[in-house]
Write a protein that holds these residues in place. Structure first.
Motif, PDB file in Angstrom:
ATOM      1  N   ASP A  44      -8.958  -1.318  -2.750  1.00  0.00           N
ATOM      2  CA  ASP A  44      -7.929   0.012  -2.704  1.00  0.00           C
ATOM      3  C   ASP A  44      -6.956  -0.064  -1.777  1.00  0.00           C
ATOM      4  OD1 ASP A  44      -8.582   0.463  -5.360  1.00  0.00           O
ATOM      5  OD2 ASP A  44      -9.812   2.018  -4.958  1.00  0.00           O
ATOM      6  N   LYS A  45      -7.484   0.081  -0.315  1.00  0.00           N
ATOM      7  CA  LYS A  45      -6.748   0.128   0.971  1.00  0.00           C
ATOM      8  C   LYS A  45      -6.122  -1.180   0.904  1.00  0.00           C
ATOM      9  CE  LYS A  45      -9.679   3.469   3.628  1.00  0.00           C
ATOM     10  NZ  LYS A  45     -10.200   3.552   4.825  1.00  0.00           N
ATOM     11  N   HIS A  47      -4.864  -3.221  -1.127  1.00  0.00           N
ATOM     12  CA  HIS A  47      -3.891  -3.048  -2.264  1.00  0.00           C
ATOM     13  C   HIS A  47      -2.568  -2.111  -1.886  1.00  0.00           C
ATOM     14  CE1 HIS A  47      -1.825  -2.666  -6.289  1.00  0.00           C
ATOM     15  NE2 HIS A  47      -2.622  -3.620  -6.431  1.00  0.00           N
ATOM     16  N   ALA A  48      -3.143  -1.240  -1.466  1.00  0.00           N
ATOM     17  CA  ALA A  48      -1.988  -0.121  -0.946  1.00  0.00           C
ATOM     18  C   ALA A  48      -1.157  -0.558  -0.095  1.00  0.00           C
ATOM     19  CB  ALA A  48      -2.793   1.200  -0.847  1.00  0.00           C
ATOM     20  N   LYS A  51       1.061  -3.580  -1.104  1.00  0.00           N
ATOM     21  CA  LYS A  51       2.042  -3.049  -2.045  1.00  0.00           C
ATOM     22  C   LYS A  51       3.361  -2.095  -1.532  1.00  0.00           C
ATOM     23  CE  LYS A  51       3.206  -1.388  -6.464  1.00  0.00           C
ATOM     24  NZ  LYS A  51       4.642  -1.365  -6.207  1.00  0.00           N
ATOM     25  N   ALA A  52       2.963  -1.565  -0.245  1.00  0.00           N
ATOM     26  CA  ALA A  52       3.956  -0.825   0.579  1.00  0.00           C
ATOM     27  C   ALA A  52       4.548  -1.948   1.026  1.00  0.00           C
ATOM     28  CB  ALA A  52       3.161   0.124   1.647  1.00  0.00           C
TER      29      ALA A  52
END
Length: 62
Positions: A44-45, A47-48, A51-52
């Motif tokens: 998740d980290k 990916h975030a 994504k940013a």
């Protein structure tokens, strides 16, 4: 002594070369690679963060 002969072609200054010539990807190419990779990232980290970065490529001023 013999005079040094000039090179066959003038040297190109690297800072004047286009990014693709230097081996760098364009923002559009980076975005395309991230679009391909993002669905496969399970962390998740990570990916975030990616994504940013991907979102910033659409809006380089932000």
């Amino acid at each position: 002594m013999d005079k040094a002969s000039p090179s066959a072609s003038p040297a190109c200054s690297l800072d004047e070369a286009p990014d693709a010539y230097r081996g760098y990807l364009t923002p559009a190419e980076i975005a395309a690679e991230l679009d391909r990779l993002l669905p496969r990232i399970r962390d998740d980290k990570l990916h975030a963060a990616l994504k940013a970065i991907r979102d910033s490529l659409d809006n380089p001023e932000t």
